[in-house]
Design an enzyme around this catalytic site. Structure first.
Site, PDB file in Angstrom:
ATOM      1  NE  ARG A 188      -3.755   0.500   2.143  1.00 20.21           N
ATOM      2  CZ  ARG A 188      -4.460   1.066   3.130  1.00 20.21           C
ATOM      3  NH1 ARG A 188      -4.534   0.473   4.317  1.00 20.21           N
ATOM      4  NH2 ARG A 188      -5.079   2.214   2.943  1.00 20.21           N
ATOM      5  CB  CYS A 247      -1.389   4.374   9.382  1.00 23.47           C
ATOM      6  SG  CYS A 247      -2.717   5.024  10.428  1.00 23.47           S
TER       7      CYS A 247
END
Length: 293
Positions: A188, A247
């Site tokens: 990701r 994040c």
């Protein structure tokens, strides 16, 4: 009693007198969050089926976030207002000076780390995450109970110290001294996959430290000295106070922050909107692939 401020193991928790500790179950399934009071998420259903005796339940969506603020560019899990968080503390029966223990499932204590950090943001330091989570408690043969726990409410009023613990969009973009650490999985971070947010990739210059690297195979945290060596290798000559964590939505980043604090590397901060907040403005730059070096 010596109060714990980062991690606590199941034996230490079991030895505490119930009157001296507030236990908070933070189990939450991002893929099955529920949609309202009558449709509770999997985490809350799991709590009602069995939890550590005396534990109250905290929802990531309604207690540890304020989803009504998503339209403000604050990410998928915007922080609650300090007034709302005070109401949660009051409902849980918190009183100043008592030990708080928060736990999650053994998948990394993600929401528990978020609660730990919110309490830090509120100036409350006598809080620890249960190492290994609920599974470690069960594996130790310790008792569980079912149903809801309702504690006697107590007045509570806390205030978030945003200046010390938070970084906003502008500061993140303009602070050349900061070291940005992204807690998402490597694929990701590199932008190879993006299952949730509309844009893949990472903030230019961010380093990648997947939160899962803080854990051993049994779901417990690595020893403090091992964590310290790993983070210091990532930071190089930078001080812990130069570090900003992020994040996808400001939840798993708290896991890296907890790991650094447990390792004695204190003073890092959180970019709470994280990737979902960053990409809410198309003018902000996006990087893909691995950072050089």
């Amino acid at each position: 009693m010596t109060l714990k401020t980062t991690l606590i193991d199941v034996k230490e928790l079991a030895a505490l007198a119930p009157a001296d500790v507030l236990i908070v179950d933070c189990r939450f399934d991002l893929m099955a969050p529920g949609s309202g009071e009558r449709d509770v998420g999997k985490g809350e259903r799991d709590y009602r089926e069995g939890h550590i005796p005396g534990a109250v339940y905290a929802s990531l969506d309604s207690d540890l976030s304020d989803l009504s603020r998503k339209s403000l560019g604050l990410g998928r899990h915007p922080l609650p207002l300090d007034t709302a968080f005070s109401e949660s503390l009051s409902r849980w029966g918190w009183r100043e000076g008592m030990q708080i223990v928060c736990y999650d499932a053994a998948n990394g204590s993600l929401a528990a780390a978020r609660l730990w950090w919110l309490l830090r943001l509120s100036g409350i330091r006598d809080v620890a995450v249960l190492d290994g989570g609920f599974q470690a408690w069960v594996a130790a043969g310790l008792p569980v109970e079912s149903g809801d726990v309702v504690r006697e409410p107590r007045p509570a009023s806390v205030y978030f110290d945003a200046e010390q613990y938070l970084v906003d969009h502008a500061t993140l973009r303009n602070d050349a001294q900061r070291v940005l650490i992204d807690a998402r999985a490597a694929a990701r971070y590199r932008g190879e996959v993006e299952p949730i947010d509309p844009v893949g990739g990472h903030v230019p210059g961010a380093l990648n430290r997947p939160f899962s690297e803080n854990l051993r195979e049994d779901g417990r945290f690595k020893p403090a000295d091992e964590l310290r060596a790993e983070f210091q290798a990532l930071l190089g000559a930078h001080a812990p106070s130069d570090v900003v964590h992020m994040c996808g939505s400001g939840v798993t980043a708290c896991h890296n922050l907890l790991a650094m604090e447990h390792a004695g590397l204190t003073g890092s901060r959180l970019y709470a909107p994280s990737w979902s907040g960053w990409v809410s403005d198309a003018s902000r730059p996006v990087a893909k692939g691995a950072e050089p070096g």
